[in-house]
Design a protein around this motif. Structure first.
Motif, PDB file in Angstrom:
ATOM      1  N   GLU A  73     -54.343  -1.478  10.880  1.00 20.13           N
ATOM      2  CA  GLU A  73     -53.929  -2.329  11.987  1.00 20.13           C
ATOM      3  C   GLU A  73     -53.418  -3.629  11.404  1.00 20.13           C
TER       4      GLU A  73
ATOM      5  N   GLU B 184     -48.412  10.042  18.310  1.00 19.27           N
ATOM      6  CA  GLU B 184     -48.846   9.727  16.954  1.00 19.27           C
ATOM      7  C   GLU B 184     -49.869  10.725  16.455  1.00 19.27           C
TER       8      GLU B 184
ATOM      9  N   SER C 187     -47.024   2.104   5.705  1.00 16.94           N
ATOM     10  CA  SER C 187     -48.361   2.346   6.267  1.00 16.94           C
ATOM     11  C   SER C 187     -48.641   3.838   6.387  1.00 16.94           C
ATOM     12  N   ARG C 188     -47.678   4.602   6.880  1.00 16.42           N
ATOM     13  CA  ARG C 188     -47.849   6.054   7.007  1.00 16.42           C
ATOM     14  C   ARG C 188     -48.031   6.700   5.629  1.00 16.42           C
TER      15      ARG C 188
ATOM     16  N   THR D 112     -40.076  -4.011  10.520  1.00  8.52           N
ATOM     17  CA  THR D 112     -40.994  -3.048  11.134  1.00  8.52           C
ATOM     18  C   THR D 112     -40.799  -1.616  10.643  1.00  8.52           C
ATOM     19  N   PRO D 113     -39.563  -1.095  10.575  1.00  8.23           N
ATOM     20  CA  PRO D 113     -39.431   0.289  10.088  1.00  8.23           C
ATOM     21  C   PRO D 113     -39.996   0.484   8.680  1.00  8.23           C
TER      22      PRO D 113
ATOM     23  N   TRP E 192     -43.829   0.364   8.790  1.00  9.92           N
ATOM     24  CA  TRP E 192     -44.347   1.603   9.370  1.00  9.92           C
ATOM     25  C   TRP E 192     -44.312   2.737   8.346  1.00  9.92           C
TER      26      TRP E 192
END
Length: 96
Positions: free
Chosen positions: A24, A92, A53-54, A46-47, A50
């Motif tokens: 988070e 998700e 993080s993934r 952001t992309p 993301w």
């Protein structure tokens, strides 16, 4: 105990622990100009954030599926396999 036996383990006097790992990102900005600058940055980055993080979560999931390390083990039971769950509202992937 083998990982495949863990879900059915129910011997009285013992407990089972399940760990959930998630990430988070929380941001607090101190004033409106800071919010505007961050908003511009975040919209562009952001992309990439993301994707990173993934990738980190996938690496953790993969390492977890390998079981405990061979050397230096503490004698704990092997970890159970990860089950994938899809959140229909957000689309998700979640691990259980």
């Amino acid at each position: 105990m083998r990982a495949r036996d863990f879900p059915d383990f129910a011997t009285p006097g013992f407990g089972k622990v399940r760990t959930l790992f998630s990430s988070e990102i929380r941001v607090t900005l101190t004033d409106p100009p800071a919010w505007l600058r961050f908003h511009r940055y975040w919209r562009i980055s952001t992309p990439a954030v993301w994707i990173i993080s993934r990738a980190v979560l996938r690496t953790i999931k993969h390492n977890r599926s390998l079981g405990p390390p061979v050397s230096g083990t503490t004698g704990s039971a092997p970890r159970p396999p990860v089950r994938e769950v899809w959140d229909r509202r957000t689309g998700e992937e979640k691990s259980r």
